[in-house]
Design an enzyme around this catalytic site. Structure first.
Site, short mmCIF file in Angstrom:
data_model
loop_
_atom_site.label_atom_id
_atom_site.label_comp_id
_atom_site.label_asym_id
_atom_site.label_seq_id
_atom_site.Cartn_x
_atom_site.Cartn_y
_atom_site.Cartn_z
N HIS A 1 0.67 54.46 29.62
CA HIS A 1 0.25 53.13 29.16
C HIS A 1 -0.27 52.27 30.31
O HIS A 1 -0.11 51.04 30.30
CB HIS A 1 1.41 52.41 28.46
N ASN B 1 4.07 51.48 19.01
CA ASN B 1 2.70 52.00 19.09
C ASN B 1 1.96 51.64 17.82
O ASN B 1 2.55 51.11 16.87
CB ASN B 1 2.74 53.54 19.21
N TYR C 1 13.01 52.71 30.47
CA TYR C 1 12.11 51.56 30.67
C TYR C 1 12.58 50.66 31.80
O TYR C 1 11.84 50.36 32.73
CB TYR C 1 11.97 50.78 29.36
FE1 HDE Z 1 7.09 54.79 26.30
N1 HDE Z 1 7.26 54.42 28.26
N2 HDE Z 1 8.33 56.33 26.48
N3 HDE Z 1 6.93 55.20 24.33
N4 HDE Z 1 5.96 53.20 26.11
C1 HDE Z 1 6.62 53.45 28.95
O1 HDE Z 1 7.45 52.11 30.71
C2 HDE Z 1 9.12 56.60 27.54
C3 HDE Z 1 7.51 56.22 23.62
C4 HDE Z 1 5.49 52.65 24.95
O2 HDE Z 1 2.82 47.64 27.68
C5 HDE Z 1 7.00 53.42 30.39
O3 HDE Z 1 6.73 50.42 32.05
C6 HDE Z 1 9.99 57.70 27.27
C7 HDE Z 1 7.46 56.00 22.22
C8 HDE Z 1 4.68 51.52 25.22
O4 HDE Z 1 4.23 47.75 29.39
C9 HDE Z 1 8.12 54.42 30.47
C10 HDE Z 1 9.70 58.12 26.01
C11 HDE Z 1 6.81 54.82 22.06
C12 HDE Z 1 4.65 51.37 26.60
C13 HDE Z 1 8.16 55.00 29.08
C14 HDE Z 1 8.67 57.26 25.53
C15 HDE Z 1 6.49 54.33 23.38
C16 HDE Z 1 5.47 52.42 27.12
C17 HDE Z 1 5.89 53.71 31.32
C18 HDE Z 1 10.30 59.28 25.23
C19 HDE Z 1 6.44 54.11 20.76
C20 HDE Z 1 3.90 50.32 27.40
C21 HDE Z 1 5.88 52.61 32.27
C22 HDE Z 1 11.69 59.07 24.92
C23 HDE Z 1 7.57 53.92 19.87
C24 HDE Z 1 4.68 49.05 27.46
C25 HDE Z 1 6.70 51.59 31.70
C26 HDE Z 1 3.85 48.05 28.24
C27 HDE Z 1 5.75 52.59 28.50
C28 HDE Z 1 9.06 55.93 28.77
C29 HDE Z 1 8.04 57.43 24.23
C30 HDE Z 1 5.74 53.13 23.58
C31 HDE Z 1 7.94 55.49 31.54
C32 HDE Z 1 11.03 58.29 28.25
C33 HDE Z 1 8.02 56.94 21.15
C34 HDE Z 1 3.98 50.65 24.18
O5 HDE Z 1 9.31 53.78 30.77
#
Ligand code: HDE
Length: 484
Positions: free
Chosen positions: A55, A128, A338
């Site tokens: 993202h 999302n 996060y």
């Molecule tokens: Fe993320 N995700 N994600 N994700 N995600 C990040 O946080 C993670 C997942 C989502 O605009 C990271 O600051 C794991 C689902 C958004 O700043 C990180 C798993 C959904 C954003 C991270 C998921 C999301 C992130 C990357 C599997 C929708 C941007 C850097 C368990 C429900 C937020 C950061 C923004 C960002 C980890 C899966 C949505 C690495 C471990 C499912 C919208 O922390």
């Protein structure tokens, strides 16, 4: 006479000359004592903070959330407490796989991360534009994202990895079908829905809970880009969605979404036809209809992109009383990931940055840490328990307890029907939508070098719907494998 608008160093001293480095004579060497030069160059080297590992490319806006329907019997969360109540919020939209600076109009899910600045602290709903996800256990996420990123040798995107992983992780089929459909490339950030995706828990004043799923329905209507139009835009204007959002708000064309929830009684989770915490599945809206909650309106652009969008930190773990998590294995993993990502990317005190700071007073015993630019608690008591009237816990705000059982083990989900909902989606589509879906998949799978991967993936499409799989096989010049 108007006061001169003096340029200063970062320590506030007026700068005498910002055009010429200090040298020994006009042709002499530059003097190390030119501290203004040293500081400018050194700070410039440190302007980039690590981009988000996923993202990375995004755009943000401020706005408000207004309650339009009374749901207080389900949750004591103050932001949902009464019709007409308004809560300020900030949203960040994003793509997933691309680096910062990559094109907006790629085929990819879109992040839909909302921070509500409630009177009980911040609540982050980090979703999302799709109701489901590719995988359903956090342990697979780093591997999945590796396949979405670049090959370790060529540094190029790698379709073999993408489809090898998906064909070996059939739980991805539902989200792959959504990604490859028209909704895989939204026309703008304004013309797409948003979802919490996971199952969460709402708890009311009496401590009674329900499972819920969030749906943000765009009031602009869903619009998507055809693949060829999107590809051209990716070249002509890689910031097309970013520019659209900024200009719409700048022109007073404020985008809005209606928020709904699906509500499931806690006990239904034990008998529902599949695990309701499995984030690769949606709940039938016949079983659990949408209930209106409120309206989100975006009406203010950021003043400064880096300060407000790049430094914004969201987490599903940023919760307020009345809202809790579910045992969804993906959500549970995210509760760690996060804030850990933010401590690494922005710093230990990221929550104190203006864009992330709660609007109500933050009172705790956390002290020090890098970039502690607030008063660090002053001389107030810095430990607890204490005899100096320091802040204390409020038991009425304890998260509601609930019974758990089972043996500690690494266990798989107890159901593996990855085909019904993907097939239902295919059958819901009209002929044109199906044709575009098949074309998009065939285009994406053509570069895959191993037929073994293609055939394995075709089997999954076929199990979802024989026509679905057969059309893709035909497009790839292959036969549907017999042993489906
Ligand atoms: Fe993320 N995700 N994600 N994700 N995600 C990040 O946080 C993670 C997942 C989502 O605009 C990271 O600051 C794991 C689902 C958004 O700043 C990180 C798993 C959904 C954003 C991270 C998921 C999301 C992130 C990357 C599997 C929708 C941007 C850097 C368990 C429900 C937020 C950061 C923004 C960002 C980890 C899966 C949505 C690495 C471990 C499912 C919208 O922390």
């Amino acid at each position: 006479m108007a006061e001169k608008n003096n340029l200063t160093t970062s320590w506030g001293a007026p700068v005498g000359d910002n055009q010429n480095s200090m040298t020994a004579g006009s042709r002499g060497p530059t003097l190390i004592q030119d501290v203004h030069l040293l500081e400018k160059l050194a700070h410039f080297n440190r302007e980039r903070v690590p981009e988000r590992v996923v993202h990375a490319k995004g755009a943000g806006a401020h706005g408000y959330f207004e309650v339009t329907n009374d749901v207080s019997k389900y949750t004591k969360a103050k932001l949902f407490s009464e019709v007409g109540k308004r809560t300020p919020m900030f949203i960040r939209f994003s793509t997933v796989a691309g680096e910062n600076g990559s094109a907006d109009t790629v085929r990819d899910p879109r992040g839909f991360a909302v921070k509500f600045y409630t009177e009980d602290g911040n609540y982050d709903l980090v979703g999302n534009n799709t109701p489901v996800f590719f995988i359903r256990d956090a342990i697979k996420f780093p591997d999945f994202i590796h396949t979405q990123k670049r090959h370790p040798q060529t540094h190029l995107k790698n379709p073999d990895a993408v489809w090898d992983f998906w064909s070996l992780s059939p739980e991805s089929l539902h989200q792959v079908s959504i990604l490859m459909s028209d909704r895989g490339i939204p026309a703008t950030f304004r013309h797409m829905h948003g979802f919490g995706s996971h199952t969460f828990k709402w708890v009311n004043e009496e401590g009674e809970g329900v499972w819920i799923k969030y749906h943000f329905k765009t009031e602009q209507g869903v619009k998507n880009l055809a693949s060829d139009v999107a590809a051209k835009l990716a070249g002509d204007n890689p910031d097309y969605h970013t520019e659209d959002l900024f200009n719409a708000i700048e022109n007073g064309d404020f985008p809005a979404w209606k928020l709904y929830v699906q509500i499931m009684p806690l006990e239904d989770a034990n008998t529902y036809r599949f695990d309701p915490f499995d984030v690769t599945k949606v709940w039938s809206q016949k079983d659990y209809p949408l209930i209106e909650v409120g309206q989100m309106v975006l009406n203010k652009n950021p003043e400064n992109y880096f300060a407000e969008v790049e430094q914004a930190t969201f987490s599903p773990g940023t919760l307020v009383p009345g809202i809790d998590v579910s045992p969804d294995k993906m959500l549970q993993g995210r509760l760690f990931a996060y804030h850990d990502a933010h401590r690494y990317r922005v710093g230990a005190n990221h929550q104190a940055l203006p864009i992330n700071r709660a609007r109500n007073e933050v009172k705790n015993y956390q002290r020090d840490g890098q970039m502690r630019f607030d008063d660090n608690g002053g001389g107030s008591v810095y430990y607890e328990p204490n005899s100096y009237d320091g802040p204390t816990e409020s038991p009425e705000n304890k998260a509601a307890s609930y019974a758990v059982s089972g043996v500690a083990d690494s266990v798989a989900y107890d159901h593996n029907d990855h085909y019904t909902q993907a097939g239902d989606l295919y059958r819901l589509m009209n002929d044109e939508e199906r044709t575009r879906l098949v074309e998009n998949i065939v285009e994406a799978m053509k570069p895959v070098s191993k037929d073994e991967i293609k055939l394995r993936q075709i089997q999954h499409f076929y199990k979802a719907d024989p026509e679905y799989g057969t059309r893709i096989a035909k497009g790839l010049g292959l036969q549907v494998p017999q042993q489906v």
